[in-house]
Design a protein around this motif. Structure first.
Motif, PDB file in Angstrom:
ATOM      1  N   GLY A 122       0.821  -1.207   0.000  1.00  0.00           N
ATOM      2  CA  GLY A 122       0.000   0.000   0.000  1.00  0.00           C
ATOM      3  C   GLY A 122       0.850   1.250   0.000  1.00  0.00           C
ATOM      4  N   MET A 123       0.579   2.169  -0.933  1.00  0.00           N
ATOM      5  CA  MET A 123       1.275   3.448  -0.993  1.00  0.00           C
ATOM      6  C   MET A 123       0.440   4.503  -0.275  1.00  0.00           C
ATOM      7  N   ALA A 124       1.082   5.263   0.605  1.00  0.00           N
ATOM      8  CA  ALA A 124       0.375   6.291   1.366  1.00  0.00           C
ATOM      9  C   ALA A 124      -0.111   7.392   0.423  1.00  0.00           C
ATOM     10  N   ALA A 125      -1.358   7.784   0.578  1.00  0.00           N
ATOM     11  CA  ALA A 125      -1.939   8.791  -0.306  1.00  0.00           C
ATOM     12  C   ALA A 125      -2.958   9.631   0.460  1.00  0.00           C
ATOM     13  N   LEU A 126      -3.295  10.766  -0.130  1.00  0.00           N
ATOM     14  CA  LEU A 126      -4.340  11.645   0.383  1.00  0.00           C
ATOM     15  C   LEU A 126      -5.386  11.829  -0.710  1.00  0.00           C
ATOM     16  N   TYR A 127      -6.625  12.090  -0.297  1.00  0.00           N
ATOM     17  CA  TYR A 127      -7.681  12.319  -1.274  1.00  0.00           C
ATOM     18  C   TYR A 127      -8.535  13.508  -0.850  1.00  0.00           C
ATOM     19  N   ASP A 128      -9.335  13.984  -1.785  1.00  0.00           N
ATOM     20  CA  ASP A 128     -10.281  15.036  -1.463  1.00  0.00           C
ATOM     21  C   ASP A 128     -11.429  14.977  -2.459  1.00  0.00           C
ATOM     22  N   THR A 129     -12.496  15.692  -2.136  1.00  0.00           N
ATOM     23  CA  THR A 129     -13.686  15.727  -2.985  1.00  0.00           C
ATOM     24  C   THR A 129     -13.956  17.158  -3.402  1.00  0.00           C
ATOM     25  N   TRP A 130     -14.005  17.377  -4.704  1.00  0.00           N
ATOM     26  CA  TRP A 130     -14.350  18.687  -5.254  1.00  0.00           C
ATOM     27  C   TRP A 130     -15.817  18.651  -5.686  1.00  0.00           C
ATOM     28  N   VAL A 131     -16.569  19.665  -5.331  1.00  0.00           N
ATOM     29  CA  VAL A 131     -17.999  19.717  -5.636  1.00  0.00           C
ATOM     30  C   VAL A 131     -18.264  20.872  -6.590  1.00  0.00           C
ATOM     31  N   ASP A 132     -18.900  20.579  -7.718  1.00  0.00           N
ATOM     32  CA  ASP A 132     -19.198  21.645  -8.687  1.00  0.00           C
ATOM     33  C   ASP A 132     -20.473  22.384  -8.268  1.00  0.00           C
ATOM     34  N   PRO A 133     -20.773  23.509  -8.920  1.00  0.00           N
ATOM     35  CA  PRO A 133     -21.921  24.319  -8.517  1.00  0.00           C
ATOM     36  C   PRO A 133     -23.251  23.568  -8.528  1.00  0.00           C
ATOM     37  N   SER A 134     -23.361  22.532  -9.348  1.00  0.00           N
ATOM     38  CA  SER A 134     -24.616  21.778  -9.416  1.00  0.00           C
ATOM     39  C   SER A 134     -24.672  20.647  -8.400  1.00  0.00           C
ATOM     40  N   GLY A 135     -23.591  20.465  -7.621  1.00  0.00           N
ATOM     41  CA  GLY A 135     -23.566  19.413  -6.613  1.00  0.00           C
ATOM     42  C   GLY A 135     -22.840  18.152  -7.037  1.00  0.00           C
ATOM     43  N   GLY A 136     -22.373  18.106  -8.281  1.00  0.00           N
ATOM     44  CA  GLY A 136     -21.613  16.938  -8.735  1.00  0.00           C
ATOM     45  C   GLY A 136     -20.281  16.838  -8.022  1.00  0.00           C
ATOM     46  N   LYS A 137     -19.862  15.616  -7.741  1.00  0.00           N
ATOM     47  CA  LYS A 137     -18.655  15.403  -6.960  1.00  0.00           C
ATOM     48  C   LYS A 137     -17.558  14.715  -7.779  1.00  0.00           C
ATOM     49  N   LEU A 138     -16.311  15.164  -7.558  1.00  0.00           N
ATOM     50  CA  LEU A 138     -15.134  14.567  -8.184  1.00  0.00           C
ATOM     51  C   LEU A 138     -14.177  14.151  -7.075  1.00  0.00           C
ATOM     52  N   HIS A 139     -13.881  12.860  -6.999  1.00  0.00           N
ATOM     53  CA  HIS A 139     -13.012  12.326  -5.954  1.00  0.00           C
ATOM     54  C   HIS A 139     -11.632  12.049  -6.549  1.00  0.00           C
ATOM     55  N   THR A 140     -10.606  12.705  -6.015  1.00  0.00           N
ATOM     56  CA  THR A 140      -9.260  12.591  -6.575  1.00  0.00           C
ATOM     57  C   THR A 140      -8.237  12.314  -5.478  1.00  0.00           C
TER      58      THR A 140
END
Length: 228
Positions: free
Chosen positions: A129-147
């Motif tokens: 397992g490689m250590a990583a961080l993630y976050d969620t970006w939310v667009d104005p319409s409520g759509g979510k992008l997990h990166t």
């Protein structure tokens, strides 16, 4: 840096190794994972609860970014400085994950100016397992992008002859701490971000075709010559 890696084990082996409670039906072996792609990621766990296998896009779009298409999308963050910027420190406190892999690639400069790809693996060929961080970006319409982004550190003796960085590979006992959502203090986390023991790793040269991010086939991991 860590810009390419592999995860070729079966879903059953992956779930057994990381003691996962669930996994996506779409999982399949990957021989040349590249930035910008959707990749398997282990989230959750801690306090005896199993982690789960989901998908994140490789290349961090922080939640505080105004536009998902603008600005840098770091595929790596340096272990030495990840806790210094308030935004990334918040991710370190609350949004940690593991990126499962069974190898990663780096490129060694040759005498004629070309670059020779090298694959780094565990001696027993086990996943890690490689250590990583993630976050969620939310667009104005409520759509979510997990990166996500993978944390790198200084190289061990196996990697140092090829590259000056390597991904943070967590020992099994450190994986539980890293995934534990109840751990919000960065002080016990930062000491985990160190080079993996060199005596457990090995490497070998592979064909230059792995330089093509669109090429993803089993022959990517076939050895050309074992490095001594």
């Amino acid at each position: 840096m860590c810009g390419r890696y592999t995860i070729t084990v079966s879903l059953e082996e992956l779930m057994l190794h990381f003691l996962l409670g669930s996994g996506p039906a779409s999982y399949g072996p990957r021989y040349n994972v590249a930035p910008g792609q959707w990749i398997p990621a282990i989230l959750g766990g801690g306090e005896g609860a199993p982690g789960r296998l989901g998908e994140l896009r490789w290349g961090l779009v922080p939640g505080w970014t105004k536009e998902a298409g603008g600005g840098p999308k770091p595929i790596n963050l340096r272990a030495e400085t990840v806790g210094e910027k308030p935004g990334f420190q918040r991710l370190l406190m609350r949004k940690r994950c593991l990126i499962p892999a069974d190898g990663f690639y780096e490129w060694r400069k040759t005498g004629n100016g070309a670059k020779q790809p090298v694959r780094f693996v565990m001696k027993d060929r086990s996943p890690f397992g490689m250590a990583a961080l993630y976050d969620t970006w939310v667009d104005p319409s409520g759509g979510k992008l997990h990166t996500c982004t993978i944390i790198t550190t200084s190289p061990n003796e196996v990697v140092a002859g090829v590259h000056d960085r390597m991904p943070v590979i967590l020992p099994r006992e450190a994986e539980k701490i890293w995934l534990d959502r109840t751990v919000a203090d960065v002080r016990p986390l930062l000491p985990l971000l160190t080079p993996y023991p060199a005596d457990k790793m090995t490497s070998y040269e592979v064909d230059a075709r792995v330089g093509n991010s669109r090429y993803d086939a089993p022959d990517c991991i076939e050895p050309m010559r074992t490095l001594l």
